[in-house]
Design an enzyme around this catalytic site. Structure first.
Site, PDB file in Angstrom:
ATOM      1  N   LYS A   1       0.840  -1.203   0.019  1.00  0.00           N
ATOM      2  CA  LYS A   1      -0.046   0.248   0.176  1.00  0.00           C
ATOM      3  C   LYS A   1       0.891   1.319  -0.066  1.00  0.00           C
ATOM      4  CE  LYS A   1      -1.646   1.694   3.969  1.00  0.00           C
ATOM      5  NZ  LYS A   1      -1.540   3.347   3.979  1.00  0.00           N
ATOM      6  N   ASN A   2       1.774   1.209   1.012  1.00  0.00           N
ATOM      7  CA  ASN A   2       2.493   2.486   1.116  1.00  0.00           C
ATOM      8  C   ASN A   2       3.560   2.708  -0.024  1.00  0.00           C
ATOM      9  OD1 ASN A   2       1.557   2.920   3.596  1.00  0.00           O
ATOM     10  ND2 ASN A   2       3.051   2.402   4.669  1.00  0.00           N
TER      11      ASN A   2
ATOM     12  N   CYS B   1      -5.628   8.318   9.007  1.00  0.00           N
ATOM     13  CA  CYS B   1      -5.973   7.616  10.283  1.00  0.00           C
ATOM     14  C   CYS B   1      -5.698   8.615  11.539  1.00  0.00           C
ATOM     15  CB  CYS B   1      -4.964   6.467  10.608  1.00  0.00           C
ATOM     16  SG  CYS B   1      -5.597   4.775   9.926  1.00  0.00           S
TER      17      CYS B   1
ATOM     18  N   ASP C   1       3.858   0.168  12.049  1.00  0.00           N
ATOM     19  CA  ASP C   1       2.730  -0.347  11.572  1.00  0.00           C
ATOM     20  C   ASP C   1       2.494  -1.829  11.863  1.00  0.00           C
ATOM     21  OD1 ASP C   1       2.284   2.037  10.175  1.00  0.00           O
ATOM     22  OD2 ASP C   1       2.700   1.237   8.162  1.00  0.00           O
TER      23      ASP C   1
HETATM   24  C1  UD1 Z   1       4.161   6.700   6.482  1.00  0.00           C
HETATM   25  C2  UD1 Z   1       3.213   5.414   6.331  1.00  0.00           C
HETATM   26  C3  UD1 Z   1       2.558   4.930   7.607  1.00  0.00           C
HETATM   27  C4  UD1 Z   1       3.782   4.660   8.585  1.00  0.00           C
HETATM   28  C5  UD1 Z   1       4.738   5.790   8.819  1.00  0.00           C
HETATM   29  C6  UD1 Z   1       6.021   5.565   9.679  1.00  0.00           C
HETATM   30  C7  UD1 Z   1       2.567   5.978   3.911  1.00  0.00           C
HETATM   31  C8  UD1 Z   1       1.137   6.130   3.360  1.00  0.00           C
HETATM   32  N1  UD1 Z   1       2.264   5.815   5.441  1.00  0.00           N
HETATM   33  O1  UD1 Z   1       3.449   7.543   6.946  1.00  0.00           O
HETATM   34  O2  UD1 Z   1       1.918   3.694   7.576  1.00  0.00           O
HETATM   35  O3  UD1 Z   1       3.249   4.468   9.912  1.00  0.00           O
HETATM   36  O4  UD1 Z   1       5.143   6.239   7.408  1.00  0.00           O
HETATM   37  O5  UD1 Z   1       6.699   4.571   9.202  1.00  0.00           O
HETATM   38  O6  UD1 Z   1       3.475   5.482   3.647  1.00  0.00           O
HETATM   39  N2  UD1 Z   1       6.310  14.253  10.870  1.00  0.00           N
HETATM   40  C9  UD1 Z   1       6.694  15.489  11.273  1.00  0.00           C
HETATM   41  N3  UD1 Z   1       6.417  16.440  10.210  1.00  0.00           N
HETATM   42  C10 UD1 Z   1       6.184  16.020   9.047  1.00  0.00           C
HETATM   43  C11 UD1 Z   1       6.067  14.753   8.891  1.00  0.00           C
HETATM   44  C12 UD1 Z   1       6.016  13.892   9.863  1.00  0.00           C
HETATM   45  O7  UD1 Z   1       6.749  15.806  12.456  1.00  0.00           O
HETATM   46  O8  UD1 Z   1       6.071  16.945   8.045  1.00  0.00           O
HETATM   47  C13 UD1 Z   1       6.379  13.162  11.966  1.00  0.00           C
HETATM   48  C14 UD1 Z   1       5.027  12.585  12.231  1.00  0.00           C
HETATM   49  O9  UD1 Z   1       4.173  12.976  12.983  1.00  0.00           O
HETATM   50  C15 UD1 Z   1       5.646  11.149  12.908  1.00  0.00           C
HETATM   51  C16 UD1 Z   1       7.071  10.932  12.232  1.00  0.00           C
HETATM   52  O10 UD1 Z   1       7.518  12.096  11.619  1.00  0.00           O
HETATM   53  O11 UD1 Z   1       5.646  11.182  14.177  1.00  0.00           O
HETATM   54  C17 UD1 Z   1       7.127   9.745  10.880  1.00  0.00           C
HETATM   55  O12 UD1 Z   1       5.911  10.248   9.992  1.00  0.00           O
HETATM   56  P1  UD1 Z   1       6.229   9.752   8.516  1.00  0.00           P
HETATM   57  O13 UD1 Z   1       7.456   8.916   8.443  1.00  0.00           O
HETATM   58  O14 UD1 Z   1       6.247  11.181   7.745  1.00  0.00           O
HETATM   59  O15 UD1 Z   1       4.931   9.065   8.381  1.00  0.00           O
HETATM   60  P2  UD1 Z   1       3.914   9.049   7.008  1.00  0.00           P
HETATM   61  O16 UD1 Z   1       5.113   9.269   5.875  1.00  0.00           O
HETATM   62  O17 UD1 Z   1       3.109  10.070   7.257  1.00  0.00           O
END
Ligand code: UD1
Length: 427
Positions: free
Chosen positions: A22-23, A117, A305
C-alpha cells in the site's frame, strides 16, 4: 460500518501470496505525476487507499484507470488541474504528496491539509520546509497549502526527524529542480528506495536512497515507464503474527526478506520458527509465544505499522512485555478493545506494559484505525468463541482481501454482508 465475525481457534496452515505494498503504491502513484507520458504499474493492491489516489489523479485531470486486475495506467502527459480537493486529501494523508510533483510540473499547486488515520499528530512541517527550501513560496490558509515557483532550485535540506513521507515528497519534487538537492537525515524505509527505483527508471538521477543522505541531480524531464510494485511488508507481518499465535504453519510467498528483517528477528525472539527463502518465508510455531520488548522506530527499527499485531501476540505470551511507541503517540487505541477480549495491558503515554494471559475471549470490538483493525483480526483468530469487529472499512483502506486470505489458511471469518446473505438463504 462494515463488520467481520469470526470464531477463533483455527490453526492457520497453508500458503498465501503477499499483495502489493500500500505505502509503496501510494508514493509511486504520486511520483508517476512527474513523468510526461504513460506509466503502467503492476501488482497494485485493490484497496480503498489506491482507489482514493486514483480519484485524486483523475481530479487533477490525469488519465488513470485499471487495465486489468492489479494493473494501473497513469497518463500524466498533462496535469490539467493544480488543485487537490479537500474531499480526497482528507481521506488519506498520502495524497498530500501530489503537491510537489504538480508544483514541479506546473509551477503552482494548491492542496488541502491532509487527513488519514487518527493515530496522533501528523504535521506537514517537514514537507513544507522542503518545498520552501527548493525555492517555492508557500501559503497556508483556510485549510489549504498553496505553493508557487517558476523554477525550483537544488539545495541542502536537513530533516529534524526521518519522515518517510517528507523524504519521498522532497526527493520526488527535487527530480525536476535545477541543480543538486541533498536531503540529510532522510528516512531509510524500503518504500523510499522503491520510489527512487521508479523515478530512476523514469530518467531521474538519485543517489543514496535507503541511506540517511539522499542526493538528487535535477533533470529537465521524466518519462513514463512500466514498474512492478513490491510486496507489502505490513501485510506479510500480519500473516506471520496470525500464524504464530494460532500455532500454525504458513508460507508467505512473494515477499522481500530484506524489507521485513527487523520484524522477523523479533518474531524469532517470541519463539516462532521462521525460515527465509529468496522471496518467501515459512513461519511455524508450536508453543505459547514468549514475552519480549519492542520499541518502534524509523526503519531499520521495528515498524510502527506492525506494533499493534505484535502487541496482540504479546498479550497471550508467557511473561511481561513492554511496548514503546516512538513514532505515533495515539497508536494504542486498540488497547481498550483487546482489553475487552481479556488482555491485560497497562498503557501510559507512549508505553504499554503487557502481562500475557493464557487466552483471549471473543467479544464485540471496534477497529480504531487501519493497523489496529488488523490487530483485532489477529486477536479474534486466537480468541475463544466469537468476535465481531466493527469499523472494518479502516482495514479495507489498506489490506487486500485480508479476511478472505485468512480463510484460505483455515480461518472462519464472515463479513456482515455475507452474514446477511447466509441468513436470507437459511430463511
Ligand atoms: C508513512 C506510512 C505509515 C507509517 C509511517 C511511519 C504511508 C502512506 N504511510 O506515513 O503507514 O506508519 O510512514 O513509518 O506511507 N512528521 C513530522 N513532520 C512532518 C512529517 C512527519 O513531524 O512534516 C512526524 C510524524 O508526526 C511522525 C514521524 O514524523 O511522528 C514519522 O512520520 P512519517 O514517516 O512522515 O509518516 P508518513 O510518511 O505520514
Amino acid at each position: 460500518m462494515g463488520k467481520l465475525s469470526l470464531t477463533g481457534g483455527a490453526r492457520l496452515v497453508g500458503t498465501v501470496r503477499s499483495s502489493g505494498s500500500k505505502n509503496s503504491t501510494l508514493a509511486i502513484m504520486a511520483g508517476a505525476l512527474l513523468g510526461k507520458g504513460e506509466t503502467i504499474l503492476h501488482n497494485v493492491p485493490e484497496i480503498g487507499d489506491v482507489r482514493t489516489m486514483m480519484d485524486m489523479l483523475r481530479a487533477l485531470g490525469v488519465g488513470c484507470d485499471e487495465l486489468a486486475q492489479g494493473v494501473v495506467r497513469i497518463d500524466a502527459t498533462d496535469i490539467e488541474s493544480t488543485e487537490a480537493p479537500y474531499e480526497l486529501v482528507k481521506k488519506m494523508r498520502a495524497s498530500f504528496c501530489v503537491l510537489g510533483p504538480m508544483l514541479a510540473r506546473r509551477g503552482y499547486a494548491k492542496v488541502a491539509m491532509p487527513g488519514g488515520c487518527d493515530i496522533g499528530a501528523r504535521p506537514i512541517d517537514l514537507h513544507v520546509k522542503g518545498i520552501q527550501a527548493l525555492g517555492a513560496v508557500v501559503n497556508i490558509e483556510h485549510g489549504y497549502v498553496e505553493a508557487e515557483s517558476d523554477t525550483l532550485h537544488g539545495t541542502q535540506i536537513y530533516f529534524n526527524l526521518p519522515s518517510a513521507g517528507a523524504t519521498q515528497h522532497i526527493m520526488t519534487t527535487a527530480c525536476l529542480a535545477q541543480g543538486v538537492t541533498t536531503i540529510h537525515n532522510a528516512a531509510m524505509e524500503p518504500e523510499v528506495v522503491e520510489l527512487s527505483n521508479l523515478l530512476t527508471k523514469m530518467g531521474a538521477i538519485i543517489h543514496g536512497a535507503g541511506t540517511p543522505i539522499v542526493r538528487v541531480e535535477g533533470v529537465k524531464e521524466l518519462h513514463g515507464v512500466e514498474f512492478e510494485i513490491v510486496s507489502d511488508r505490513m501485510e506479510a507481518g500480519a500473516f506471520a503474527v496470525a500464524t504464530t499465535i494460532t500455532r500454525g504453519d504458513v508460507t508467505v510467498e512473494s515477499i522481500r526478506p530484506d524489507h521485513i528483517e527487523p520484524f522477523v528477528l523479533k518474531l524469532r525472539e517470541v519463539g516462532a520458527i521462521v525460515d527465509m527463502y529468496d522471496n518467501a518465508m515459512r513461519i511455524r510455531c508450536n508453543a505459547r509465544p514468549m514475552a519480549t520488548d519492542i520499541t518502534t522506530m524509523p526503519h531499520p527499527g521495528f515498524p510502527t505499522d506492525l506494533q499493534q499485531p505484535f502487541a496482540v501476540m504479546l498479550s497471550i505470551a508467557e511473561g511481561v512485555s513492554v511496548v514503546r511507541e516512538n513514532v505515533y503517540e495515539r497508536r494504542f487505541k486498540y488497547v481498550d478493545e483487546i482489553a475487552r477480549m481479556g488482555a491485560e495491558i497497562k498503557q501510559d503515554g507512549r508505553t504499554a506494559v503487557i502481562t500475557g494471559v493464557p487466552k483471549l475471549f471473543g467479544a464485540p470490538v471496534t477497529a480504531p484505525d487501519l493497523r489496529g483493525g488488523a490487530a483485532l483480526l489477529c486477536a479474534g483468530l486466537v480468541a475463544e468463541g466469537k468476535t465481531v469487529i466493527s469499523g472494518t472499512e479502516h482495514m479495507e483502506r489498506g489490506y487486500e482481501n485480508l479476511a478472505e486470505k485468512f480463510n484460505l489458511l483455515g480461518a472462519q471469518i464472515v463479513s456482515s454482508s455475507n452474514d446477511i446473505e447466509r441468513e436470507s438463504i437459511l430463511v
